[in-house]
Design an enzyme around this catalytic site. Structure first.
Site, PDB file in Angstrom:
ATOM      1  N   HIS A 236     -71.019  17.368 -60.598  1.00 55.63           N
ATOM      2  CA  HIS A 236     -71.309  16.646 -59.341  1.00 55.63           C
ATOM      3  C   HIS A 236     -72.745  16.881 -58.892  1.00 55.63           C
ATOM      4  CE1 HIS A 236     -70.736  20.130 -56.544  1.00 55.63           C
ATOM      5  NE2 HIS A 236     -69.803  20.509 -57.373  1.00 55.63           N
TER       6      HIS A 236
ATOM      7  N   ASP B 171     -74.127  25.208 -58.449  1.00 53.77           N
ATOM      8  CA  ASP B 171     -73.016  24.355 -57.991  1.00 53.77           C
ATOM      9  C   ASP B 171     -73.589  23.091 -57.388  1.00 53.77           C
ATOM     10  OD1 ASP B 171     -70.633  23.309 -57.176  1.00 53.77           O
ATOM     11  OD2 ASP B 171     -70.292  24.744 -55.568  1.00 53.77           O
TER      12      ASP B 171
ATOM     13  N   GLU C  41     -68.447  15.656 -54.079  1.00 51.04           N
ATOM     14  CA  GLU C  41     -67.350  16.501 -54.588  1.00 51.04           C
ATOM     15  C   GLU C  41     -66.961  17.543 -53.559  1.00 51.04           C
ATOM     16  OE1 GLU C  41     -65.409  20.025 -56.241  1.00 51.04           O
ATOM     17  OE2 GLU C  41     -67.365  19.945 -55.282  1.00 51.04           O
ATOM     18  N   GLU C  42     -67.968  18.091 -52.891  1.00 53.76           N
ATOM     19  CA  GLU C  42     -67.720  19.248 -52.012  1.00 53.76           C
ATOM     20  C   GLU C  42     -66.824  18.901 -50.828  1.00 53.76           C
ATOM     21  OE1 GLU C  42     -68.282  22.135 -52.808  1.00 53.76           O
ATOM     22  OE2 GLU C  42     -70.016  22.243 -54.141  1.00 53.76           O
TER      23      GLU C  42
ATOM     24  N   ASP D 258     -67.924  22.539 -63.602  1.00 49.73           N
ATOM     25  CA  ASP D 258     -68.197  22.851 -62.194  1.00 49.73           C
ATOM     26  C   ASP D 258     -67.874  24.306 -61.861  1.00 49.73           C
ATOM     27  OD1 ASP D 258     -68.920  22.571 -59.553  1.00 49.73           O
ATOM     28  OD2 ASP D 258     -67.046  21.604 -58.946  1.00 49.73           O
TER      29      ASP D 258
ATOM     30  N   HIS E  40     -72.167  28.383 -52.727  1.00 47.39           N
ATOM     31  CA  HIS E  40     -72.264  27.830 -51.364  1.00 47.39           C
ATOM     32  C   HIS E  40     -73.120  28.681 -50.431  1.00 47.39           C
ATOM     33  CE1 HIS E  40     -68.192  25.445 -51.862  1.00 47.39           C
ATOM     34  NE2 HIS E  40     -69.065  25.206 -52.815  1.00 47.39           N
TER      35      HIS E  40
END
Ligand SMILES: *[C@@H]1O[C@H](CO)[C@@H](O)[C@H](O)[C@H]1NC(C)=O
Ligand SMILES: *[C@@H]1O[C@H](CO)[C@@H](O)[C@H](O)[C@H]1NC(C)=O
Ligand SMILES: *[C@@H]1O[C@H](CO)[C@@H](O)[C@H](O)[C@H]1NC(C)=O
Ligand SMILES: *[C@@H]1O[C@H](CO)[C@@H](O)[C@H](O)[C@H]1NC(C)=O
Ligand SMILES: [Zn+2]
Length: 470
Positions: A288, A300, A334-335, A362, A433
């Site tokens: 993504h 990520d 995606e998140e 991912d 994140h």
């Protein structure tokens, strides 16, 4: 320029193979093709791919492409201008690379963080590092100031039901595993709100911390008051837990300017090498393109997106063209729960029977450990042969059960074989994140091995005589 480089010695029908087998006097296995032999015939091609990437002209290219991309664009959260820039960047970069690229529209959530901060007021003043959670509402401009109740689990929260009203709940749950512990980030705010809490501060979902807050999406439950929700650091959650445990009154003020705007227009970015024999049949590789609004989104999931591009690049560089189409899809949003991928699925599921294999990376592009696979026993047999071609990349050529990936989930649930990349991911959630998700986490050699693996698996599956059995 993509050349037609089919290898003519592979028999094109089972009948022909039967005849060849008889003539050559080899072991005859009815009309069923010997898949092990067919896959083994790709050893030279696999070695060419691996050599090009590990020691040839494509060496370190994955890393350089990821660095160029994430250093230039930075992070790119759903709905942001940066995400638009990222999509334009990849559209141009993959087109310049000679691939067939197009964009497919998708509507995506648009949550903005705004100004935010948190501080402990009692028993002593201290700034608390925090990150609001995606979809959270904001606070009034002056913030929310309240006494804290610290809990270690959802059960602990319930046992303090009489003491939650009007308070800020601090969740200080231990890290067990991401999939288990993430429930506190996802549902903590609504669980606290049911008991009258005014805000929720959740210990970051990570096994390791240097006072780093980690953000992520959270879900409000229907019919429950929406209270502001943010992650704080492991250190501060433990600090407040110790203070409360000593009977000290802990008071915190949290201020958040977060809000949700109308859905935004975006795109899934699609690049292809068309198959020469069955262009309508597809092996899909993906990662993504969106990230959180902190760090660089290198791990990520910039890495997963780049190796999916790179796999096509490698096949093109070698002048190869498989029977079926190899399609790299760089998902949007995606998140926020696989939002772009769900729309792609809804639009393309009419052609489900032509999807041979869906792949997603991912969980980082660190040193590859194994390929994870979901499919029938017959398909597993084929894939067990395919992973043997990866011996020069990995010490063990294991096929592990169960592919993972939010974006390929709908396809796998509908019965399409799926594959994901298992890497040495013990450090993945250290950076996940957070501001720590930068290029400094990535290694050129590891990325090369991920790209080579991705290219070998996708190319061979796309070029086998038959699609994977369902
Ligand atoms: C970085 O990416 C841009 C955009 O694709 C490209 O034009 C440029 O050549 C790249 N730079 C390097 C050093 O690869
Ligand atoms: C609520 O907290 C007070 C102290 O702040 C304590 O005396 C009381 O037992 C608590 N009640 C519950 C239901 O936990
Ligand atoms: C489905 O496949 C057909 C045949 O290849 C193609 O023409 C059509 O565009 C595809 N539809 C979608 C929604 O992908
Ligand atoms: C394979 O094992 C050797 C020895 O244990 C180790 O040094 C090397 O890094 C491993 N290679 C890979 C690709 O995992
Ligand atoms: Zn991701």
């Amino acid at each position: 320029m993509v050349m037609d480089n089919r290898r003519p010695y592979l028999p094109s029908s089972p009948l022909l193979f039967w005849t060849c087998s008889l003539l050559l006097g080899c072991e005859c296995v009815s009309t069923q093709r010997d898949v092990a032999k067919e896959v083994a015939s790709y050893t030279d091609v696999a070695n060419q791919i691996i050599k090009l990437v590990l020691s040839g002209p494509a060496q370190k290219r994955s890393y350089q492409r990821l660095a160029n991309f994430t250093d230039t664009i930075g992070n790119r959260v759903s709905g942001s201008h940066n995400l638009e820039l990222a999509i334009k960047y990849m559209y141009h970069a993959m087109s310049e690379d000679g691939l067939d690229v197009h964009l497919e529209p998708a509507k995506i959530p648009h949550w903005v963080r705004g100004e935010e901060g948190a501080e402990m007021i009692l028993p002593r003043p201290k700034r608390l590092a925090m990150l609001g959670l995606g979809s959270s509402v904001g606070t009034p401009p002056e913030g929310i100031e309240a006494e804290v109740v610290v809990v270690s689990s959802f059960e602990d929260l319930k046992s303090r039901a009489g003491n939650v009203s009007g308070r800020i709940v601090v969740f200080n749950q231990p890290f067990v595993s991401y999939s288990e512990t993430v429930a506190y980030r996802a549902f903590g705010a609504s669980e606290a709100a049911k008991l009258g809490a005014v805000a929720a501060l959740i210990r970051s979902v990570t096994p390791f911390s240097i006072n780093s807050p980690h953000t992520g999406w959270q879900d409000y439950q229907e019919g429950v008051t929406r209270i502001p929700a943010a992650c704080i650091t492991v250190e501060d959650a433990q600090l407040m837990s110790r203070m409360a445990g000593r009977g000290q009154r802990v008071v915190v003020r949290v201020t958040m300017g977060a809000k949700t705007l109308p859905d935004a227009d975006s795109f899934n970015t699609v690049a292809e090498i068309q198959g020469w024999q069955h262009p309508e049949q597809v092996v899909l590789l993906s990662g993504h393109l969106d990230s959180w609004d902190v760090g660089q989104g290198a791990m990520d999931d910039g890495g997963g997106a780049i190796i999916s591009w790179e796999a096509l690049s490698i096949i093109k560089d070698l002048g190869l063209r498989p029977r079926r189409t190899m399609r790299a899809v760089l998902w949007t949003a995606e998140e926020q729960g696989g939002v772009g991928a769900q729309q792609y699925y809804d639009q393309h599921k009419v052609n489900m029977s032509n999807y041979d294999l869906v792949m997603e990376s991912d969980l980082g592009t660190f040193a590859p450990v194994a390929l994870q696979f979901t499919g029938s026993q017959a398909a597993q047999k084929v894939m067990q042969e395919v992973v043997k071609l990866l011996a020069p990349i990995m010490n063990t050529t294991r096929l592990e059960p169960q592919a993972e990936g939010t974006d390929i989930g709908p396809w796998m649930q509908a019965g399409v074989p799926g594959a994901s990349l298992h890497v040495q991911d013990s450090r993945y959630f250290w950076f996940h994140h957070s501001e720590g998700d930068t290029m400094s986490v990535q290694s050129p050699g590891d990325m090369d091995r991920c790209s080579a693996l991705w290219a070998v698996v996708a190319y061979v599956v796309a070029d086998l005589q038959d699609m994977l059995p369902r």
